[in-house]
Scaffold this active site. Sequence first.
Site, PDB file in Angstrom:
ATOM      1  N   GLU A   1      31.223  32.513  41.537  1.00 40.11           N
ATOM      2  CA  GLU A   1      31.330  31.070  41.300  1.00 40.11           C
ATOM      3  C   GLU A   1      29.964  30.425  41.536  1.00 40.11           C
ATOM      4  O   GLU A   1      29.599  30.169  42.689  1.00 40.11           O
ATOM      5  CB  GLU A   1      32.330  30.441  42.272  1.00 40.11           C
ATOM      6  CG  GLU A   1      33.727  30.995  42.174  1.00 40.11           C
ATOM      7  CD  GLU A   1      34.722  30.052  42.832  1.00 40.11           C
ATOM      8  OE1 GLU A   1      35.516  29.447  42.112  1.00 40.11           O
ATOM      9  OE2 GLU A   1      34.685  29.904  44.057  1.00 40.11           O
TER      10      GLU A   1
ATOM     11  N   GLY B   1      33.463  22.125  40.552  1.00 41.64           N
ATOM     12  CA  GLY B   1      33.858  20.721  40.631  1.00 41.64           C
ATOM     13  C   GLY B   1      32.913  19.766  39.921  1.00 41.64           C
ATOM     14  O   GLY B   1      32.998  18.558  40.099  1.00 41.64           O
TER      15      GLY B   1
ATOM     16  N   GLY C   1      39.922  25.710  40.371  1.00 44.17           N
ATOM     17  CA  GLY C   1      40.095  24.661  41.366  1.00 44.17           C
ATOM     18  C   GLY C   1      40.882  23.504  40.776  1.00 44.17           C
ATOM     19  O   GLY C   1      42.112  23.541  40.684  1.00 44.17           O
ATOM     20  N   GLY C   2      40.164  22.459  40.338  1.00 41.44           N
ATOM     21  CA  GLY C   2      40.802  21.227  39.858  1.00 41.44           C
ATOM     22  C   GLY C   2      41.936  21.448  38.874  1.00 41.44           C
ATOM     23  O   GLY C   2      43.011  20.842  39.007  1.00 41.44           O
TER      24      GLY C   2
ATOM     25  N   ASN D   1      43.022  27.697  43.342  1.00 43.99           N
ATOM     26  CA  ASN D   1      42.603  27.257  44.680  1.00 43.99           C
ATOM     27  C   ASN D   1      42.859  25.751  44.799  1.00 43.99           C
ATOM     28  O   ASN D   1      42.145  24.964  44.200  1.00 43.99           O
ATOM     29  CB  ASN D   1      41.111  27.586  44.861  1.00 43.99           C
ATOM     30  CG  ASN D   1      40.540  27.005  46.134  1.00 43.99           C
ATOM     31  OD1 ASN D   1      41.278  26.588  47.025  1.00 43.99           O
ATOM     32  ND2 ASN D   1      39.213  26.989  46.223  1.00 43.99           N
ATOM     33  N   TRP D   2      43.870  25.401  45.581  1.00 47.38           N
ATOM     34  CA  TRP D   2      44.246  23.984  45.700  1.00 47.38           C
ATOM     35  C   TRP D   2      43.298  23.201  46.597  1.00 47.38           C
ATOM     36  O   TRP D   2      43.379  21.976  46.657  1.00 47.38           O
ATOM     37  CB  TRP D   2      45.676  23.862  46.233  1.00 47.38           C
ATOM     38  CG  TRP D   2      46.731  24.249  45.246  1.00 47.38           C
ATOM     39  CD1 TRP D   2      46.538  24.827  44.017  1.00 47.38           C
ATOM     40  CD2 TRP D   2      48.148  24.094  45.392  1.00 47.38           C
ATOM     41  NE1 TRP D   2      47.743  25.028  43.398  1.00 47.38           N
ATOM     42  CE2 TRP D   2      48.742  24.591  44.223  1.00 47.38           C
ATOM     43  CE3 TRP D   2      48.962  23.591  46.402  1.00 47.38           C
ATOM     44  CZ2 TRP D   2      50.128  24.601  44.027  1.00 47.38           C
ATOM     45  CZ3 TRP D   2      50.340  23.594  46.228  1.00 47.38           C
ATOM     46  CH2 TRP D   2      50.918  24.090  45.049  1.00 47.38           C
ATOM     47  N   LYS D   3      42.446  23.899  47.344  1.00 45.16           N
ATOM     48  CA  LYS D   3      41.566  23.227  48.326  1.00 45.16           C
ATOM     49  C   LYS D   3      42.438  22.343  49.233  1.00 45.16           C
ATOM     50  O   LYS D   3      43.597  22.684  49.481  1.00 45.16           O
ATOM     51  CB  LYS D   3      40.467  22.451  47.613  1.00 45.16           C
ATOM     52  CG  LYS D   3      39.751  23.328  46.570  1.00 45.16           C
ATOM     53  CD  LYS D   3      38.478  22.771  46.040  1.00 45.16           C
ATOM     54  CE  LYS D   3      37.923  23.762  45.018  1.00 45.16           C
ATOM     55  NZ  LYS D   3      36.574  23.424  44.579  1.00 45.16           N
TER      56      LYS D   3
ATOM     57  N   GLU E   1      32.458  26.247  49.553  1.00 39.39           N
ATOM     58  CA  GLU E   1      32.652  25.082  50.439  1.00 39.39           C
ATOM     59  C   GLU E   1      32.728  25.521  51.899  1.00 39.39           C
ATOM     60  O   GLU E   1      32.283  24.796  52.792  1.00 39.39           O
ATOM     61  CB  GLU E   1      33.912  24.310  50.006  1.00 39.39           C
ATOM     62  CG  GLU E   1      33.660  23.538  48.706  1.00 39.39           C
ATOM     63  CD  GLU E   1      34.855  23.403  47.794  1.00 39.39           C
ATOM     64  OE1 GLU E   1      36.003  23.521  48.251  1.00 39.39           O
ATOM     65  OE2 GLU E   1      34.630  23.179  46.578  1.00 39.39           O
TER      66      GLU E   1
ATOM     67  N   HIS F   1      34.326  31.214  50.271  1.00 38.82           N
ATOM     68  CA  HIS F   1      34.233  30.164  49.247  1.00 38.82           C
ATOM     69  C   HIS F   1      33.007  29.302  49.534  1.00 38.82           C
ATOM     70  O   HIS F   1      32.672  29.051  50.692  1.00 38.82           O
ATOM     71  CB  HIS F   1      35.505  29.314  49.245  1.00 38.82           C
ATOM     72  CG  HIS F   1      35.526  28.354  48.091  1.00 38.82           C
ATOM     73  ND1 HIS F   1      34.847  27.156  48.135  1.00 38.82           N
ATOM     74  CD2 HIS F   1      36.080  28.441  46.860  1.00 38.82           C
ATOM     75  CE1 HIS F   1      35.009  26.539  46.965  1.00 38.82           C
ATOM     76  NE2 HIS F   1      35.750  27.304  46.174  1.00 38.82           N
TER      77      HIS F   1
ATOM     78  N   SER G   1      34.587  25.023  37.319  1.00 38.62           N
ATOM     79  CA  SER G   1      34.957  24.130  36.209  1.00 38.62           C
ATOM     80  C   SER G   1      35.631  24.850  35.041  1.00 38.62           C
ATOM     81  O   SER G   1      35.434  24.482  33.887  1.00 38.62           O
ATOM     82  CB  SER G   1      33.732  23.337  35.727  1.00 38.62           C
ATOM     83  OG  SER G   1      33.253  22.499  36.759  1.00 38.62           O
TER      84      SER G   1
HETATM   85  P1  PGA Z   1      36.684  23.960  40.126  1.00 42.00           P
HETATM   86  O1  PGA Z   1      36.699  24.772  41.514  1.00 42.00           O
HETATM   87  O2  PGA Z   1      37.502  24.753  39.145  1.00 42.00           O
HETATM   88  O3  PGA Z   1      37.307  22.631  40.456  1.00 42.00           O
HETATM   89  O4  PGA Z   1      35.260  23.856  39.711  1.00 42.00           O
HETATM   90  C1  PGA Z   1      36.584  26.160  41.540  1.00 42.00           C
HETATM   91  C2  PGA Z   1      36.617  26.660  42.970  1.00 42.00           C
HETATM   92  O5  PGA Z   1      36.093  25.988  43.856  1.00 42.00           O
HETATM   93  O6  PGA Z   1      37.153  27.754  43.256  1.00 42.00           O
END
Ligand code: PGA
Length: 249
Positions: A163, A169, A229-230, A11-13, A93, A91, A208
Amino acid sequence: MAIRKTMVAGNWKMNGSLELVTQLSNAVNSVKSNEIDIVLFPPFPLVPALVDSGVTTGTQTLSENTPGAFTGEVDAQLIKDLGAEYVLVGHSERRSIYKESNATVAAKFARAQQVGLTPILCIGESESEQENGQTEHVVAAQIDAVIEKLGVAALKHSVIAYEPVWAIGTGKTASPEQAQAVHKFIRDKIASLDSDLAQGLTILYGGSVNEKNSELLFAQPDIDGGLIGGASLKADSFTAICNSAKGTV
Ligand code: PGA
């Protein structure tokens, strides 16, 4: 027991560029294998370039509506026509920043399936909910919103991503045992309605995940891969995570 597919999703956000499409598609194409599904979720404008690069692609959200006067929204059929196959719904967010309710998430899930996109339903509890022992209650309600609207059979053509919000994050990952316990709860809950479906359902862990912790997480019996994510923005980390998912089925 039904065999379920392992998936590693990135997930590149709100990150990425045409340059990143080149880097990550080269990396993903070098580790592709029949053993796992690898899917990237870039921002909308990068979808055609990623599809053209041969990488399985999804989007980070979609509109629950059919085409019309919804300025700034993106229709599911257009996403599908551009060659995407998956879409993230719910998600954390989207739930927290854009106030998407369980009902909105269920409507997005339904709209995705209507056009033949596979929804990845993201669920998870906040830090305070975890501290108050409400994890199971929260994830059950998030799943029930979809089951009540569409019936349990709708989960057959979907993926679930657990998640914990406190792990996204933050660098704080759930321990493999902690994550496994919630994954088992999710699978058992769905199995109480349809056992075969639950055994075949891919349930990802997210929060994470990196190349150092992925192997132990993916080795858990009810963890079928990860939503990253990251670490999905770095070719070396992401390919190492993909490789660690091979052979864990
Ligand atoms: P993260 O994000 O790996 O940076 O914690 C995961 C996500 O939001 O899907």
